[in-house]
Design a protein around this motif. Structure first.
Motif, PDB file in Angstrom:
ATOM      1  N   THR A 242      66.396 180.015 -23.113  1.00 57.14           N
ATOM      2  CA  THR A 242      65.533 178.977 -23.672  1.00 57.14           C
ATOM      3  C   THR A 242      66.013 177.573 -23.314  1.00 57.14           C
ATOM      4  O   THR A 242      65.277 176.607 -23.467  1.00 57.14           O
ATOM      5  N   GLU A 243      67.257 177.465 -22.825  1.00 58.69           N
ATOM      6  CA  GLU A 243      67.804 176.178 -22.396  1.00 58.69           C
ATOM      7  C   GLU A 243      68.190 176.225 -20.920  1.00 58.69           C
ATOM      8  O   GLU A 243      69.144 175.587 -20.486  1.00 58.69           O
ATOM      9  N   VAL A 244      67.422 176.982 -20.124  1.00 59.73           N
ATOM     10  CA  VAL A 244      67.815 177.224 -18.746  1.00 59.73           C
ATOM     11  C   VAL A 244      67.884 175.941 -17.921  1.00 59.73           C
ATOM     12  O   VAL A 244      68.690 175.828 -16.984  1.00 59.73           O
TER      13      VAL A 244
ATOM     14  N   ASP B 285      61.343 174.594 -12.613  1.00 59.31           N
ATOM     15  CA  ASP B 285      60.202 174.859 -13.480  1.00 59.31           C
ATOM     16  C   ASP B 285      60.380 176.239 -14.095  1.00 59.31           C
ATOM     17  O   ASP B 285      60.811 177.175 -13.402  1.00 59.31           O
ATOM     18  N   VAL B 286      60.056 176.368 -15.370  1.00 58.49           N
ATOM     19  CA  VAL B 286      59.955 177.677 -15.997  1.00 58.49           C
ATOM     20  C   VAL B 286      58.465 177.992 -16.059  1.00 58.49           C
ATOM     21  O   VAL B 286      57.715 177.328 -16.776  1.00 58.49           O
ATOM     22  N   VAL B 287      58.046 178.964 -15.257  1.00 59.84           N
ATOM     23  CA  VAL B 287      56.623 179.234 -15.089  1.00 59.84           C
ATOM     24  C   VAL B 287      56.274 180.615 -15.630  1.00 59.84           C
ATOM     25  O   VAL B 287      57.120 181.504 -15.717  1.00 59.84           O
ATOM     26  N   ASP B 288      55.018 180.777 -15.997  1.00 59.94           N
ATOM     27  CA  ASP B 288      54.490 182.080 -16.401  1.00 59.94           C
ATOM     28  C   ASP B 288      53.928 182.777 -15.173  1.00 59.94           C
ATOM     29  O   ASP B 288      53.072 182.217 -14.465  1.00 59.94           O
ATOM     30  N   VAL B 289      54.411 183.980 -14.910  1.00 62.80           N
ATOM     31  CA  VAL B 289      53.946 184.774 -13.782  1.00 62.80           C
ATOM     32  C   VAL B 289      53.654 186.185 -14.270  1.00 62.80           C
ATOM     33  O   VAL B 289      54.074 186.589 -15.360  1.00 62.80           O
ATOM     34  N   ASP B 290      52.930 186.939 -13.459  1.00 59.72           N
ATOM     35  CA  ASP B 290      52.638 188.317 -13.818  1.00 59.72           C
ATOM     36  C   ASP B 290      53.918 189.147 -13.808  1.00 59.72           C
ATOM     37  O   ASP B 290      54.728 189.050 -12.885  1.00 59.72           O
ATOM     38  N   ARG B 291      54.099 189.953 -14.840  1.00 63.57           N
ATOM     39  CA  ARG B 291      55.234 190.860 -14.858  1.00 63.57           C
ATOM     40  C   ARG B 291      55.012 191.942 -13.793  1.00 63.57           C
ATOM     41  O   ARG B 291      53.933 192.547 -13.740  1.00 63.57           O
ATOM     42  N   PRO B 292      55.999 192.176 -12.929  1.00 61.16           N
ATOM     43  CA  PRO B 292      55.795 193.175 -11.870  1.00 61.16           C
ATOM     44  C   PRO B 292      55.551 194.563 -12.446  1.00 61.16           C
ATOM     45  O   PRO B 292      56.080 194.924 -13.501  1.00 61.16           O
ATOM     46  N   VAL B 293      54.760 195.337 -11.721  1.00 63.29           N
ATOM     47  CA  VAL B 293      54.479 196.717 -12.091  1.00 63.29           C
ATOM     48  C   VAL B 293      55.135 197.623 -11.052  1.00 63.29           C
ATOM     49  O   VAL B 293      54.821 197.528  -9.868  1.00 63.29           O
TER      50      VAL B 293
ATOM     51  N   SER C  95      50.439 191.894 -18.195  1.00 55.81           N
ATOM     52  CA  SER C  95      51.422 191.149 -18.984  1.00 55.81           C
ATOM     53  C   SER C  95      52.067 190.062 -18.143  1.00 55.81           C
ATOM     54  O   SER C  95      52.188 190.177 -16.923  1.00 55.81           O
ATOM     55  N   GLN C  96      52.516 189.012 -18.825  1.00 56.57           N
ATOM     56  CA  GLN C  96      53.177 187.924 -18.126  1.00 56.57           C
ATOM     57  C   GLN C  96      54.620 187.803 -18.597  1.00 56.57           C
ATOM     58  O   GLN C  96      55.032 188.368 -19.612  1.00 56.57           O
ATOM     59  N   MET C  97      55.380 187.046 -17.817  1.00 58.08           N
ATOM     60  CA  MET C  97      56.785 186.795 -18.128  1.00 58.08           C
ATOM     61  C   MET C  97      57.125 185.402 -17.640  1.00 58.08           C
ATOM     62  O   MET C  97      56.377 184.785 -16.882  1.00 58.08           O
ATOM     63  N   LYS C  98      58.281 184.925 -18.060  1.00 59.61           N
ATOM     64  CA  LYS C  98      58.749 183.620 -17.607  1.00 59.61           C
ATOM     65  C   LYS C  98      59.743 183.803 -16.463  1.00 59.61           C
ATOM     66  O   LYS C  98      60.563 184.721 -16.465  1.00 59.61           O
ATOM     67  N   SER C  99      59.635 182.887 -15.498  1.00 56.80           N
ATOM     68  CA  SER C  99      60.498 182.937 -14.321  1.00 56.80           C
ATOM     69  C   SER C  99      60.845 181.513 -13.912  1.00 56.80           C
ATOM     70  O   SER C  99      60.040 180.593 -14.099  1.00 56.80           O
ATOM     71  N   VAL C 100      62.034 181.326 -13.358  1.00 56.95           N
ATOM     72  CA  VAL C 100      62.498 179.996 -12.966  1.00 56.95           C
ATOM     73  C   VAL C 100      62.351 179.830 -11.465  1.00 56.95           C
ATOM     74  O   VAL C 100      62.737 180.709 -10.684  1.00 56.95           O
ATOM     75  N   GLN C 101      61.796 178.692 -11.059  1.00 55.86           N
ATOM     76  CA  GLN C 101      61.663 178.392  -9.638  1.00 55.86           C
ATOM     77  C   GLN C 101      61.981 176.921  -9.384  1.00 55.86           C
ATOM     78  O   GLN C 101      62.055 176.112 -10.307  1.00 55.86           O
ATOM     79  N   THR C 102      62.196 176.600  -8.116  1.00 57.24           N
ATOM     80  CA  THR C 102      62.436 175.210  -7.752  1.00 57.24           C
ATOM     81  C   THR C 102      61.168 174.397  -7.988  1.00 57.24           C
ATOM     82  O   THR C 102      60.050 174.914  -7.912  1.00 57.24           O
ATOM     83  N   ALA C 103      61.381 173.101  -8.268  1.00 58.41           N
ATOM     84  CA  ALA C 103      60.237 172.236  -8.569  1.00 58.41           C
ATOM     85  C   ALA C 103      60.473 170.841  -8.017  1.00 58.41           C
ATOM     86  O   ALA C 103      60.370 169.853  -8.727  1.00 58.41           O
ATOM     87  N   GLY C 104      60.816 170.758  -6.760  1.00 58.15           N
ATOM     88  CA  GLY C 104      61.152 169.469  -6.188  1.00 58.15           C
ATOM     89  C   GLY C 104      62.648 169.234  -6.253  1.00 58.15           C
ATOM     90  O   GLY C 104      63.415 170.046  -6.775  1.00 58.15           O
ATOM     91  N   THR C 105      63.074 168.118  -5.717  1.00 60.64           N
ATOM     92  CA  THR C 105      64.495 167.837  -5.584  1.00 60.64           C
ATOM     93  C   THR C 105      65.211 167.830  -6.931  1.00 60.64           C
ATOM     94  O   THR C 105      64.846 167.077  -7.844  1.00 60.64           O
ATOM     95  N   ASN C 106      66.184 168.727  -7.054  1.00 61.30           N
ATOM     96  CA  ASN C 106      67.054 168.829  -8.237  1.00 61.30           C
ATOM     97  C   ASN C 106      66.295 169.109  -9.529  1.00 61.30           C
ATOM     98  O   ASN C 106      66.739 168.742 -10.620  1.00 61.30           O
ATOM     99  N   GLN C 107      65.168 169.807  -9.405  1.00 56.59           N
ATOM    100  CA  GLN C 107      64.364 170.132 -10.577  1.00 56.59           C
ATOM    101  C   GLN C 107      63.998 171.613 -10.570  1.00 56.59           C
ATOM    102  O   GLN C 107      63.819 172.213  -9.510  1.00 56.59           O
TER     103      GLN C 107
END
Length: 350
Positions: free
Chosen positions: A323-325, A16-24, A2-14
Motif C-alpha cells: 500500500t506504500e509501494v 504508477d499503481v494500475v488496475d489490470v486484468d488478473r491473468p488466467v 477479475s482485476q488486480m493492482k500492478s506497478v509499472q513505470t510512469a515517466g522519469t523516476n515515477q
C-alpha cells in the motif's frame, strides 16, 4: 474478469499503481499470489529511463513496463497439465524463464503485482518450491543472491585465496556470504558507507575497509601481505577482487593494486564508460572475468538460502507494505537511503 493492482513505470523516476486484468492460467501455467518482491538496481535504471524503448515505435518512444523481478509467493491455481506444483506451494521464480519476456525487465508480466502468471510452469525451470519455515521477504532474495552466487562461481575462489569485495550493497554482501560458505578463509569488504561495512561484518566478512577514510593499498597489504606485479613492483597479496560497485574509480583501484596474476570479477553494471589503465592490467597480467546473471544458479541457491536464512535476512534494510509501494521506489531512488528494499503484500486483501 477479475482485476488486480500492478506497478509499472510512469515517466522519469515515477511509478504508477494500475488496475489490470488478473491473468488466467492456461493448461501449462500456474498463478501465484505475490507475498513479497524486492526492489533492484535494475528497477532504478528503468525508472531513470522512464520506461523502455518500444521496438515498434519510430523515434524510440518509451512505453511503460511492469516492474518487479524478485518475487516470492504462493501458488493459488495450476493448469491441468502442470505437474509437481499445487495450490498452497510457496515458490520463488526464475524471471528469465518466461516465454513472453523477462519478468519485470521488459516482459509482459511484472512481479510487483498482486498476482503473477507463471507461463509453462515447471519446477526447477520456472519456479522452485521452498518450505514455510522461510519468510516470504527472505525468499524474495533468491534472485539477487543467484546473481551474487554466479559472481562467486565465476571467481573459482579457493579456501586459501584472499578475496576483496568492492561494494557492500546486496550483491556485494551476498557475494561475501557465498565466499564464506564456500570456505574462503579471508574476505574483505570495501565501501564508503559505515553502516554497510557494519553489515558486512555481521554477515561474516573477516575485515572491512572504508575507502573514503583509509589508504586502500596500505590496508590491503596489512591484511593480505605484500606481493608484486609482473615488474616486481610491490602490491597487496590479494588474489581475487569482486567489483560489486560499478564505479570507474573502483575498477581502477583494482588495477592499481593488482598483483601478478590477480583476478577481477565484474558483476556490477557500469553505467558509464571509463578510462581503464590497460598498461596497469598488463603489468599485473590481471584477468578480467565478467559475470552476468545466473545461467545455472537461480535455483542452485535456494536450498542454501533456506539453510542460512538468518544470515541472508540481515541484507534487508527496509520492508515496505504494498500500500506504500511508491515509498519503496523512492527509497531505492535515493542514493544511500536504503540497502535492500522488499515490498510485502500482507496488507493486500484476498
Amino acid at each position: 474478469m477479475s482485476q488486480m493492482k500492478s506497478v509499472q513505470t510512469a515517466g522519469t523516476n515515477q511509478v504508477d499503481v494500475v488496475d489490470v486484468d488478473r491473468p488466467v492460467p492456461g493448461p501449462k501455467d500456474a498463478l501465484v499470489r505475490i507475498r513479497a518482491c524486492g526492489v533492484c538496481g535494475t528497477d532504478v535504471a528503468f525508472l531513470h529511463m522512464g520506461g523502455m524503448p518500444a521496438r515498434a515505435h519510430l523515434g524510440g518512444d518509451l512505453v511503460p513496463i511492469p516492474l518487479g523481478h524478485e518475487p516470492a509467493g504462493e501458488v493459488v491455481e495450476v493448469g491441468a497439465d502442470v505437474t509437481g506444483l499445487k495450490a498452497g506451494d510457496r515458490v520463488v521464480v526464475n524471471p528469465q524463464a518466461a516465454p513472453t519476456g523477462i519478468i519485470g525487465c521488459g516482459g509482459r508480466y511484472g512481479g510487483m503485482s498482486e498476482y503473477l502468471l507463471i507461463e509453462n510452469a515447471e519446477v526447477g525451470t520456472s519456479v522452485a518450491v521452498f518450505p514455510d519455515t522461510v519468510p516470504f521477504d527472505v525468499a524474495s532474495l533468491n534472485e539477487p543472491m543467484a546473481v551474487a552466487r554466479h559472481a562467486v562461481n565465476r571467481s573459482q575462489a579457493k579456501p586459501t585465496d584472499k578475496v576483496v569485495v568492492l561494494g557492500a550493497g546486496p550483491i556485494g554482501l551476498g557475494a561475501a556470504i557465498w565466499l564464506k560458505l564456500r570456505g574462503v578463509e579471508h574476505v574483505v569488504v570495501v565501501d564508503i558507507i559505515p553502516s554497510r561495512l557494519e553489515k558486512a561484518l555481521a554477515v561474516g566478512a573477516d575485515a572491512v575497509l572504508d575507502s573514503a577514510e583509509e589508504d586502500v593499498t596500505a590496508r590491503l597489504t596489512e591484511l593480505h601481505g605484500e606481493a608484486a606485479n609482473a615488474l616486481g613492483q610491490p602490491r597487496p597479496g590479494t588474489d581475487i577482487y569482486i567489483d560489486a560497485a560499478g564505479a570507474a574509480a573502483v575498477f581502477n583501484t583494482v588495477v592499481d593494486n593488482a598483483k601478478w596474476h590477480a583476478k577481477l570479477v565484474m558483476v556490477a553494471v557500469h553505467k558509464k564508460g571509463s578510462d581503464i589503465d590497460l598498461g596497469g592490467m598488463l603489468r599485473s597480467e590481471l584477468t578480467l572475468v565478467p559475470s552476468q546473471g545466473y545461467p545455472t544458479e537461480i535455483f542452485e541457491v535456494t536450498p542454501d538460502l533456506v539453510e542460512h536464512q538468518s544470515r541472508f535476512a540481515q541484507l534487508i534494510s527496509h520492508r515496505v507494505p504494498f500500500t506504500e509501494v511508491e515509498r519503496a521506489y523512492a527509497l531505492a531512488l535515493t542514493p544511500g537511503a536504503a540497502e535492500k528494499v522488499v515490498v510485502t503484500f500482507d496488507d493486500v486483501a484476498e
